[in-house]
Motif scaffolding. Sequence first.
Motif: not given
Length: 835
Positions: A578-579, A581, A642
């Motif tokens: 999603t991001k 991370e 994430d």
Amino acid sequence: MARNIFCSRNDPFTPVWVDFGLSVCFYRVIAGCILLFLSFIVGTGYCIHLRRRYHGKSSSKIPSSFAYKLQHLVALAMAFINVAYIIIHAIIETTGRLPPDYIIVAACLSFLAWTYSMLVMKIERSYILRSKATRHGWPLFLFWLTAFALENIAFISWKSPRWWWQMKRSIDIADLCVFILKYIGAFLSLLLGYHGAAFSIMRRGARFALLVNADDKEDGNITSESKSTFNAISTKFKMLWPYVWPKKNKRLQFHVVLCFILLCSVRGVNLLVPLYYKYIVNALTGVHGKILMPTGLIFAYVGFKFLQGGGVGSMGFVSIIRSFLWIRVQQYTTRTVRVELFAHLHSLSLQWHLNRKTGEILRVMDRGASSINTLLSNVIFSILPTIADIIIAIIYFILAFNAWFGVIVFFAMVLYLIATIYITEWRTKFRRKMNKLDNSSRAKAVDSLINFETVKYYVGEEFEVDRFNSAIVEYQRSEWISLASLQLLNLSQSIIITSGLLAGSLLCANLVAEGSLKVGDYVLFATYIVQLYAPLNYFGTYYRTIQQSFIDMENMLDLMKAEVDVKDIDNAPELNVTKGEIEFRDVCFHYNSSRPVLKNISFSVLPGQTVALVGPSGSGKSTIIRLLFRFYDIHSGTILFDGQDITKISQRSLRKAIGVVPQDTVLFHESIRYNVRYGRADANDDEVEEAAAAADIHDRVLRFTDKYDTVVGERGLKLSGGEKQRVAIARTILKSPQFVLLDEATSALDTQTERNIQTSLTKVCANRTTVVVAHRLSTIINADLILVLKDGEIIERGRHEDLLEMNGKYAQMWAQQSENEENNDASRNLISLEE
């Protein structure tokens, strides 16, 4: 039903010796009593002795070998043969009376004796003797020796008309069959018992012994050297079955069925060939009063011969068709085994592959796949058909001639097989030693030639020649023993075959002379018996081949049994990026429990950030990269992508989201296009070239003669270090991952090449979450976060400027590298001025 007296009128208990032989009633009852005495009285005393003197152990924890299980099976068969004989006797004798009492009593005595001997064997195995005598106790061996001796005693009554030898009654055939079965059973029991009594089962010097006929075991580990080749044979054949019967392929199943039908039909043809030969001879010798031209018989004989084969080693039409149909099955077997093993090897962990030799694994794979085909071919199409032909021949001779022909063929064949197996097993150690010395002599020769210059430096030519000559002499001594033992095997086989042929020929010729048989019958016997012996000549070869195939298959099975260390959970979900991370939470890891590699590592990489890992060698930098790929499972802590724990998602989806440019780029021995496209297999040529252009190698590739079809060589060695790195970068760009890992991607390059590569890497890492393992600190001065590791711990963290202000380990490393670079620049300038 009315009952007979204990001994029938024809077989009285006394006198003991009557009509040139023992009384049948006396012999059978006394033999049963002797066996029961040895089994029950002596066996019980033996068990009491074991219990008083030694401590027991649960027999379920003691490994049972194939020989030990066979020993139990033979004893069980011997027990029930006696019971079966009573039933057979009652069926054949249609006088309305039960068998005489002595037959029932003798059978029951033998049944109890053999059954109790099995119990004594079981009790014996449950005790561990405090001695080095790793063998059966003498009571059991005495029981087996006596049982075999009692069967042989029956031969002293050869001329007695009261015994079944004369074949005058209908029950005599049953007596013959029971005698043969009991004789074989007693012989096998003695042979297996002798094996258990004469050969050490545990290593010499072992404190506790008596694992009778079991695999070597010491401290719970079975030694591979003494492990029987035929150990767990049922498991191995179960493993073979799926390759014989392909479940998902109806066409191949049809091929298998046809092959077995053809295999069975050849058995009938083998009987018809000598049979029609007999008919031709009888017709040509004027058996019916005049000589006829047997045209039809000759055509039939030649036709059957065409189906059977022209001679020893040649294949007939039926066998050729069967071999043709089996090709597809064989290919299916090879393909299935290799693909399954190849897939399994790729599923194993990195640690497993680091501890193995790739060449050795490939050899095991090749030999294992070949061994299965060899086993199927030898067992199904050589051993089983030969045994079937022998059984058919015995039955035919008994029915067409008389029981004595069946007995002669049976004993000749059994003795032949026993001698072949026994001598082959005995000479295996000589063959193994010969191979070992052969390898040693070759190794010495290769080692000497490789070190040719050293030999010249120290004037060692004469020494090397003498050393090689000594190795050859040792090898030839061992070779002589091996070849001599082979000739002994051939001699033994020839004596047994010739003896069987002589006995059968004399008997057949005598019956022809008496008028009971015709000339064609003699020709039939001679032809058929020679036809049976022909495949037996290769039995020793088949046995050795099967033995070696089992060993090769065991090595392959060991690979198949290798456990996958890093496993996905059941129904593991895909990674949902999603991001972008990455987070480490108190991660601890070690390759060896005595030496921790990472200790409570915690850090976060925010979406789009670049985090650099620096530190001395062995600090754990590359290990972090491997853990991100989940090449290993951590021992404590959590790694999150994430917010998703990587142990809870599928490895495939995790690695699909990560791109890597390693320190040592290894390319496939394929074209540049193939290596770049490996980043995404479905990419077209335009996408491949765009990725190469982004990696700044497109123009360079176009200057090659074959351009993108240029083969890079094994491991990419035809390309320079910078070119290989650019191909790896292009591959990563084509993959277009959200996460990028750079493991000292430019550490092995010169400064100028490194600067060019850095420009390409900057394009790769743009807007992607990046973890960099850096050797040259100048390459990571713009990183968002720098982690300094030492001995598996993060000792400093921050940006480049912050770490310099701390004046700690990072500042020390920076100063040292700056000084080295200045010295290198000064040296290069001085060289330029001199030039």
